[in-house]
Design a protein around this motif. Structure first.
Motif, PDB file in Angstrom:
ATOM      1  N   HIS A  35     -11.576 -25.739  40.204  1.00  0.00           N
ATOM      2  CA  HIS A  35     -12.993 -25.558  40.554  1.00  0.00           C
ATOM      3  C   HIS A  35     -13.845 -25.413  39.295  1.00  0.00           C
ATOM      4  CE1 HIS A  35     -11.725 -24.088  44.781  1.00  0.00           C
ATOM      5  NE2 HIS A  35     -12.055 -25.358  44.795  1.00  0.00           N
ATOM      6  N   VAL A  36     -13.312 -24.688  38.324  1.00  0.00           N
ATOM      7  CA  VAL A  36     -14.039 -24.505  37.061  1.00  0.00           C
ATOM      8  C   VAL A  36     -14.148 -25.836  36.321  1.00  0.00           C
ATOM      9  CG1 VAL A  36     -13.963 -23.373  34.807  1.00  0.00           C
ATOM     10  CG2 VAL A  36     -13.409 -22.081  36.863  1.00  0.00           C
ATOM     11  N   LYS A  37     -13.040 -26.571  36.311  1.00  0.00           N
ATOM     12  CA  LYS A  37     -13.021 -27.878  35.645  1.00  0.00           C
ATOM     13  C   LYS A  37     -14.076 -28.802  36.243  1.00  0.00           C
ATOM     14  CE  LYS A  37      -8.577 -29.331  33.812  1.00  0.00           C
ATOM     15  NZ  LYS A  37      -7.379 -30.099  34.052  1.00  0.00           N
ATOM     16  N   VAL A  38     -14.048 -28.908  37.571  1.00  0.00           N
ATOM     17  CA  VAL A  38     -14.990 -29.807  38.257  1.00  0.00           C
ATOM     18  C   VAL A  38     -16.428 -29.326  38.050  1.00  0.00           C
ATOM     19  CG1 VAL A  38     -15.709 -30.727  40.494  1.00  0.00           C
ATOM     20  CG2 VAL A  38     -13.293 -30.531  39.957  1.00  0.00           C
ATOM     21  N   ALA A  39     -16.604 -27.998  38.090  1.00  0.00           N
ATOM     22  CA  ALA A  39     -17.956 -27.447  37.904  1.00  0.00           C
ATOM     23  C   ALA A  39     -18.496 -27.805  36.522  1.00  0.00           C
ATOM     24  CB  ALA A  39     -17.930 -25.937  38.098  1.00  0.00           C
ATOM     25  N   ILE A  67     -26.975 -23.574  41.071  1.00  0.00           N
ATOM     26  CA  ILE A  67     -25.574 -23.193  41.198  1.00  0.00           C
ATOM     27  C   ILE A  67     -25.146 -23.336  42.666  1.00  0.00           C
ATOM     28  CG2 ILE A  67     -23.906 -21.329  40.789  1.00  0.00           C
ATOM     29  CD1 ILE A  67     -25.199 -22.593  38.245  1.00  0.00           C
ATOM     30  N   GLU A  68     -26.125 -23.135  43.551  1.00  0.00           N
ATOM     31  CA  GLU A  68     -25.890 -23.315  44.995  1.00  0.00           C
ATOM     32  C   GLU A  68     -25.453 -24.754  45.283  1.00  0.00           C
ATOM     33  OE1 GLU A  68     -27.338 -20.447  47.096  1.00  0.00           O
ATOM     34  OE2 GLU A  68     -25.642 -21.158  48.270  1.00  0.00           O
ATOM     35  N   ASP A  69     -26.204 -25.713  44.723  1.00  0.00           N
ATOM     36  CA  ASP A  69     -25.881 -27.131  44.919  1.00  0.00           C
ATOM     37  C   ASP A  69     -24.536 -27.471  44.310  1.00  0.00           C
ATOM     38  OD1 ASP A  69     -28.246 -27.554  46.212  1.00  0.00           O
ATOM     39  OD2 ASP A  69     -29.299 -28.369  44.474  1.00  0.00           O
ATOM     40  N   LEU A  70     -24.316 -26.910  43.130  1.00  0.00           N
ATOM     41  CA  LEU A  70     -23.064 -27.157  42.413  1.00  0.00           C
ATOM     42  C   LEU A  70     -21.879 -26.694  43.260  1.00  0.00           C
ATOM     43  CD1 LEU A  70     -21.547 -27.882  39.762  1.00  0.00           C
ATOM     44  CD2 LEU A  70     -21.999 -25.567  38.989  1.00  0.00           C
ATOM     45  N   LEU A 104     -17.661 -19.374  43.684  1.00  0.00           N
ATOM     46  CA  LEU A 104     -17.666 -20.123  42.426  1.00  0.00           C
ATOM     47  C   LEU A 104     -17.965 -19.178  41.260  1.00  0.00           C
ATOM     48  CD1 LEU A 104     -17.522 -22.846  40.902  1.00  0.00           C
ATOM     49  CD2 LEU A 104     -19.986 -23.046  41.236  1.00  0.00           C
ATOM     50  N   GLU A 105     -18.931 -18.287  41.465  1.00  0.00           N
ATOM     51  CA  GLU A 105     -19.283 -17.342  40.399  1.00  0.00           C
ATOM     52  C   GLU A 105     -18.093 -16.450  40.043  1.00  0.00           C
ATOM     53  OE1 GLU A 105     -24.051 -17.034  41.431  1.00  0.00           O
ATOM     54  OE2 GLU A 105     -22.722 -15.391  41.970  1.00  0.00           O
ATOM     55  N   PRO A 137     -21.559 -19.098  36.000  1.00  0.00           N
ATOM     56  CA  PRO A 137     -21.890 -20.525  36.005  1.00  0.00           C
ATOM     57  C   PRO A 137     -23.263 -20.804  35.406  1.00  0.00           C
ATOM     58  CG  PRO A 137     -21.086 -19.844  38.161  1.00  0.00           C
ATOM     59  CD  PRO A 137     -21.230 -18.594  37.345  1.00  0.00           C
ATOM     60  N   ALA A 138     -24.229 -19.956  35.712  1.00  0.00           N
ATOM     61  CA  ALA A 138     -25.583 -20.182  35.201  1.00  0.00           C
ATOM     62  C   ALA A 138     -25.611 -20.100  33.681  1.00  0.00           C
ATOM     63  CB  ALA A 138     -26.537 -19.167  35.809  1.00  0.00           C
ATOM     64  N   ARG A 139     -24.902 -19.121  33.139  1.00  0.00           N
ATOM     65  CA  ARG A 139     -24.869 -18.973  31.674  1.00  0.00           C
ATOM     66  C   ARG A 139     -24.164 -20.158  31.018  1.00  0.00           C
ATOM     67  NH1 ARG A 139     -26.997 -14.886  29.303  1.00  0.00           N
ATOM     68  NH2 ARG A 139     -27.281 -12.893  30.339  1.00  0.00           N
ATOM     69  N   ALA A 140     -23.085 -20.563  31.636  1.00  0.00           N
ATOM     70  CA  ALA A 140     -22.343 -21.704  31.081  1.00  0.00           C
ATOM     71  C   ALA A 140     -23.201 -22.966  31.115  1.00  0.00           C
ATOM     72  CB  ALA A 140     -21.067 -21.912  31.882  1.00  0.00           C
TER      73      ALA A 140
END
Length: 229
Positions: free
Chosen positions: A130-134, A147-150, A161-162, A173-176
């Motif tokens: 999930h992290v890879k795809v994100a 991040i919602e759409d992601l 996801l978070e 995710p937002a910071r990344a």
DNA sequence: CGGGAAAGACTATCCGGGCC
DNA sequence: GGCCCGGATAGTCTTTCCCG
């Protein structure tokens, strides 16, 4: 693995001085045939590690979207194939033919070879899928997505996801996403003459003022300080 | 003087921690 | 895994500064 017949065909074409173009996987095939050893190959940053492992003696780059080196061309795939094709049409036919072709393809303007490839991985290779795809999705949507759409695209809840993201990377995710966008912005600032607003729009920010602030927060310097250094 | 960059003030929206 | 609320961040508008 590439079959012998293909390798043989490509070698004969090269011997007959036929220009050879590789699009994404095609570049690997040309390298497999031993035809890129003395020509620079352009590959996606997603594949540069694999390319170097398989062809350690071949010159390779992942900082542009395509590369034309004498009778060999290579591009990272996707829409970069159209950009490279446009350059070839302009070079060998005419600017008018290029414009016609782009019009048919519904492309406003072809990007030059030096266009920065928005794909340099910011993070190490994480095991969590999930992290890879994100991360990949973020880098393919630099101009903005929530991040919602992601999370929806990946098929998990935003909250889930978070959690997995922080657990794996230590960052939300937002910071990344912000880090990835500002990293790209920094490369654009230092490698091109694009104005702040142009770079801001490229990384999904709507105004230069906000961009400058975000940039400084991440890199500790304003865009013009980075440009001047 | 005009245009671009940087920063401040304020509001709206989104993200992340806590809880269940 | 989902909901809720507070804080963080994005966006807008404005001002100031600098440079050509």
């Amino acid at each position: 693995p590439v079959d012998r017949e293909t390798i043989h065909f490509l070698k004969r074409a090269a011997a007959a001085k036929v220009p050879l173009i590789g699009v994404c996987t095609g570049s690997f095939i040309l390298a497999e045939a031993g035809l890129m050893r003395y020509h620079q190959t352009c590959v996606s940053w997603l594949h540069i590690k694999e390319f170097r492992e398989r062809f350690p003696d071949n010159p390779v780059r992942a900082d542009c979207i395509f590369n034309l080196d004498r009778r060999r061309g290579s591009c990272v795939g996707g829409t970069s194939a159209a950009d490279m094709a446009a350059t070839l049409v302009r070079r060998h036919i005419s600017g008018r033919a290029e414009r016609n072709a782009l019009e048919v393809l519904q492309i406003d303007q072809a990007r030059p070879a030096v266009h920065i490839q928005p794909r340099r991985p910011l993070f190490k290779d994480f095991s969590n899928i999930h992290v890879k795809v994100a991360l990949m999705t973020m880098e393919q949507n630099l101009d903005g997505m929530t991040i919602e759409d992601l999370a929806a695209r990946i098929g998990v809840s935003r909250r889930q996801l978070e959690r997995v993201f922080i657990e794996t990377t230590g960052l939300s995710p937002a910071r990344a996403f912000k880090q990835i966008r500002m990293d790209y912005a920094k490369r654009m600032i230092s490698k091109t003459r694009a104005s702040n607003i142009e770079v801001a729009l490229e990384v999904g920010l709507k105004n230069a003022s906000h961009f400058t602030r975000s940039f400084k927060r991440v890199h500790g310097q304003t865009p013009s300080q980075v440009r001047g250094s």
